[in-house]
Write a protein that holds these residues in place. Structure first.
Motif, PDB file in Angstrom:
ATOM      1  N   ASP A 246       0.831  -1.193   0.000  1.00  0.00           N
ATOM      2  CA  ASP A 246       0.000   0.000   0.000  1.00  0.00           C
ATOM      3  C   ASP A 246       0.876   1.257   0.000  1.00  0.00           C
ATOM      4  O   ASP A 246       1.815   1.367   0.794  1.00  0.00           O
ATOM      5  CB  ASP A 246      -0.903  -0.008   1.236  1.00  0.00           C
ATOM      6  CG  ASP A 246      -1.987   1.045   1.160  1.00  0.00           C
ATOM      7  OD1 ASP A 246      -2.525   1.267   0.061  1.00  0.00           O
ATOM      8  OD2 ASP A 246      -2.280   1.653   2.206  1.00  0.00           O
ATOM      9  N   THR A 247       0.596   2.171  -0.886  1.00  0.00           N
ATOM     10  CA  THR A 247       1.273   3.467  -1.080  1.00  0.00           C
ATOM     11  C   THR A 247       2.648   3.358  -1.740  1.00  0.00           C
ATOM     12  O   THR A 247       3.292   4.383  -1.971  1.00  0.00           O
ATOM     13  CB  THR A 247       1.404   4.274   0.227  1.00  0.00           C
ATOM     14  OG1 THR A 247       2.429   3.710   1.042  1.00  0.00           O
ATOM     15  CG2 THR A 247       0.090   4.357   0.969  1.00  0.00           C
ATOM     16  N   ASP A 248       3.142   2.149  -2.049  1.00  0.00           N
ATOM     17  CA  ASP A 248       4.423   2.049  -2.751  1.00  0.00           C
ATOM     18  C   ASP A 248       4.297   2.645  -4.153  1.00  0.00           C
ATOM     19  O   ASP A 248       3.318   2.387  -4.865  1.00  0.00           O
ATOM     20  CB  ASP A 248       4.873   0.594  -2.877  1.00  0.00           C
ATOM     21  CG  ASP A 248       5.435   0.037  -1.584  1.00  0.00           C
ATOM     22  OD1 ASP A 248       5.839   0.843  -0.722  1.00  0.00           O
ATOM     23  OD2 ASP A 248       5.472  -1.197  -1.437  1.00  0.00           O
ATOM     24  N   PRO A 249       5.300   3.430  -4.590  1.00  0.00           N
ATOM     25  CA  PRO A 249       5.217   4.018  -5.933  1.00  0.00           C
ATOM     26  C   PRO A 249       5.611   3.027  -7.022  1.00  0.00           C
ATOM     27  O   PRO A 249       6.497   2.188  -6.836  1.00  0.00           O
ATOM     28  CB  PRO A 249       6.214   5.176  -5.870  1.00  0.00           C
ATOM     29  CG  PRO A 249       7.204   4.760  -4.841  1.00  0.00           C
ATOM     30  CD  PRO A 249       6.463   3.922  -3.837  1.00  0.00           C
ATOM     31  N   VAL A 250       4.923   3.117  -8.142  1.00  0.00           N
ATOM     32  CA  VAL A 250       5.244   2.340  -9.337  1.00  0.00           C
ATOM     33  C   VAL A 250       5.286   3.318 -10.506  1.00  0.00           C
ATOM     34  O   VAL A 250       4.297   4.016 -10.764  1.00  0.00           O
ATOM     35  CB  VAL A 250       4.183   1.248  -9.615  1.00  0.00           C
ATOM     36  CG1 VAL A 250       4.477   0.552 -10.947  1.00  0.00           C
ATOM     37  CG2 VAL A 250       4.145   0.233  -8.484  1.00  0.00           C
ATOM     38  N   LEU A 251       6.419   3.396 -11.172  1.00  0.00           N
ATOM     39  CA  LEU A 251       6.567   4.270 -12.337  1.00  0.00           C
ATOM     40  C   LEU A 251       6.456   3.431 -13.594  1.00  0.00           C
ATOM     41  O   LEU A 251       7.248   2.503 -13.799  1.00  0.00           O
ATOM     42  CB  LEU A 251       7.919   4.986 -12.297  1.00  0.00           C
ATOM     43  CG  LEU A 251       8.274   5.848 -13.512  1.00  0.00           C
ATOM     44  CD1 LEU A 251       7.269   6.981 -13.701  1.00  0.00           C
ATOM     45  CD2 LEU A 251       9.698   6.399 -13.380  1.00  0.00           C
ATOM     46  N   ALA A 252       5.484   3.733 -14.437  1.00  0.00           N
ATOM     47  CA  ALA A 252       5.268   2.989 -15.685  1.00  0.00           C
ATOM     48  C   ALA A 252       5.650   3.866 -16.869  1.00  0.00           C
ATOM     49  O   ALA A 252       5.051   4.931 -17.068  1.00  0.00           O
ATOM     50  CB  ALA A 252       3.815   2.548 -15.799  1.00  0.00           C
ATOM     51  N   LEU A 253       6.637   3.436 -17.625  1.00  0.00           N
ATOM     52  CA  LEU A 253       7.060   4.123 -18.842  1.00  0.00           C
ATOM     53  C   LEU A 253       6.478   3.337 -20.010  1.00  0.00           C
ATOM     54  O   LEU A 253       7.047   2.361 -20.484  1.00  0.00           O
ATOM     55  CB  LEU A 253       8.586   4.202 -18.888  1.00  0.00           C
ATOM     56  CG  LEU A 253       9.214   4.928 -17.682  1.00  0.00           C
ATOM     57  CD1 LEU A 253      10.733   4.845 -17.736  1.00  0.00           C
ATOM     58  CD2 LEU A 253       8.752   6.378 -17.618  1.00  0.00           C
ATOM     59  N   ALA A 254       5.321   3.757 -20.442  1.00  0.00           N
ATOM     60  CA  ALA A 254       4.525   2.969 -21.381  1.00  0.00           C
ATOM     61  C   ALA A 254       5.058   3.084 -22.807  1.00  0.00           C
ATOM     62  O   ALA A 254       5.331   4.186 -23.280  1.00  0.00           O
ATOM     63  CB  ALA A 254       3.070   3.425 -21.342  1.00  0.00           C
TER      64      ALA A 254
END
Length: 340
Positions: A246-254
């Protein structure tokens, strides 16, 4: 770091102009050679660039590419005689890392064609290579590589375009400067607040953006001391996804090409787990993200991937400062990696 990253669009445009004839000839030579495969040789950020080159050559030139570990040649001296006539793309900003030089020399002795992509054309790597492609990034004093990485990606795109004669990729070269200028102006600073206090982070990419995700994760480690790991959006569900709380960041470079498949559903899964999803890409692919970052969605997918790391560097610089670090001088790091 921020100043040097901002120089990348101009440096890349200048590189394409200065290297036009050289890379055209290199591409024609490699087409005539028609090797059964190619290899890359690199470390650190340059190895992330090598991963980008692997994708480009396999996707656009139909050439299988293996990653030749420097230690195989420099430490084990086990370079294969099957390297006879095989292009080995040796990628290094400085061209002076001892183990990379030793591995390149060993491969050359086995008959490999050494193609050096370097910023320093007076370096030992450039001297031993048969084909030298300068990345023309200019002096880079920040330990964390930025403009040299972007210029290396552009050089790999240029070489692949000339080698493959892919019309769309060749046409995309003309838009490079404008696309990167737009990316340099893109403001990703809203993401800083979501990541400033994080202890771990996933960075997702796929296809043309997988190596971009790898470089982003590396820079987060280097400049912000943030434990960031890169994964393919297609592979992250096979274990790593369970680490996200919960609240962990995930960066998606699509990506903008066929590798977009399944991304929308994957990001929705992360959001349902409570993750703070930050994403750049087509609006319909990243609608589940808490924060949607400005990014080009009309450029060629290869060029759009390079644009993402251009925008990312401004965010990485701001995040490092927000976390109380100096992005220009990460501890325990040097410009020339002296692996033995």
């Amino acid at each position: 770091m921020a100043r040097e990253a901002a120089e990348a669009p101009h440096r890349a445009s200048e590189q394409l102009h200065r290297n036009a004839a050289l890379v055209r000839e290199a591409g024609a030579r490699l087409r005539r050679l028609a090797p059964p495969f190619a290899a890359t040789l690199a470390r650190g950020s340059s190895d992330q660039a090598a991963g980008f080159g692997k994708f480009l050559l396999e996707r656009h030139a139909g050439i299988p590419v293996l990653s030749h570990a420097p230690s195989i040649g420099s430490l084990y001296h086990a370079t294969s005689p099957h390297f006879q006539g095989i292009p080995v793309l040796a990628i290094s900003q400085s061209g002076r890392s001892p183990d990379l030089l030793a591995a390149a020399e060993d491969a050359k002795e086995q008959g490999a064609l050494i193609v050096a992509l370097v910023n320093d054309t007076a370096s030992p790597l450039a001297e031993l290579a048969e084909i030298v492609i300068p990345v023309h990034a200019g002096p880079e004093t920040s330990v964390a590589a930025t403009k040299s990485f972007i210029c290396t990606l552009v050089a790999l795109m240029h070489l692949t375009a000339e080698w493959s004669q892919d019309p769309a990729l060749l046409a995309a070269l003309d838009a490079t400067g404008d696309v990167l200028e737009e990316a340099a102006r893109a403001d990703w600073s809203d993401a800083v607040a979501l990541v400033r206090d994080a202890t771990q982070m996933l960075v997702l990419g796929r296809g043309p953006t997988l190596a971009i995700a790898g470089e982003a994760a590396l820079k987060l480690k280097e400049t912000s001391r943030l434990h960031a790991e890169a994964f393919s959006s297609a592979e992250v569900a096979h274990g790593p996804m369970t680490l996200v709380g919960d609240t962990d960041p995930v960066l998606a470079l699509a990506p903008l090409d066929e590798a977009r498949t399944g991304l929308r559903e994957r990001l929705a899964d992360f959001t349902a787990r409570g993750a703070q999803v930050i994403a750049a890409g087509h609006a319909e692919d990243i609608e589940a993200a808490r924060l949607r970052l400005p990014a080009t969605t009309t450029a060629h997918p290869v060029l759009a991937a390079i644009a993402q790391i251009q925008s990312f560097y401004g965010f990485a610089n701001a995040l490092s400062i927000a976390r109380g670090h100096d992005p220009d001088s990460p501890p325990h790091l040097n410009k020339v990696t002296r692996t033995l």
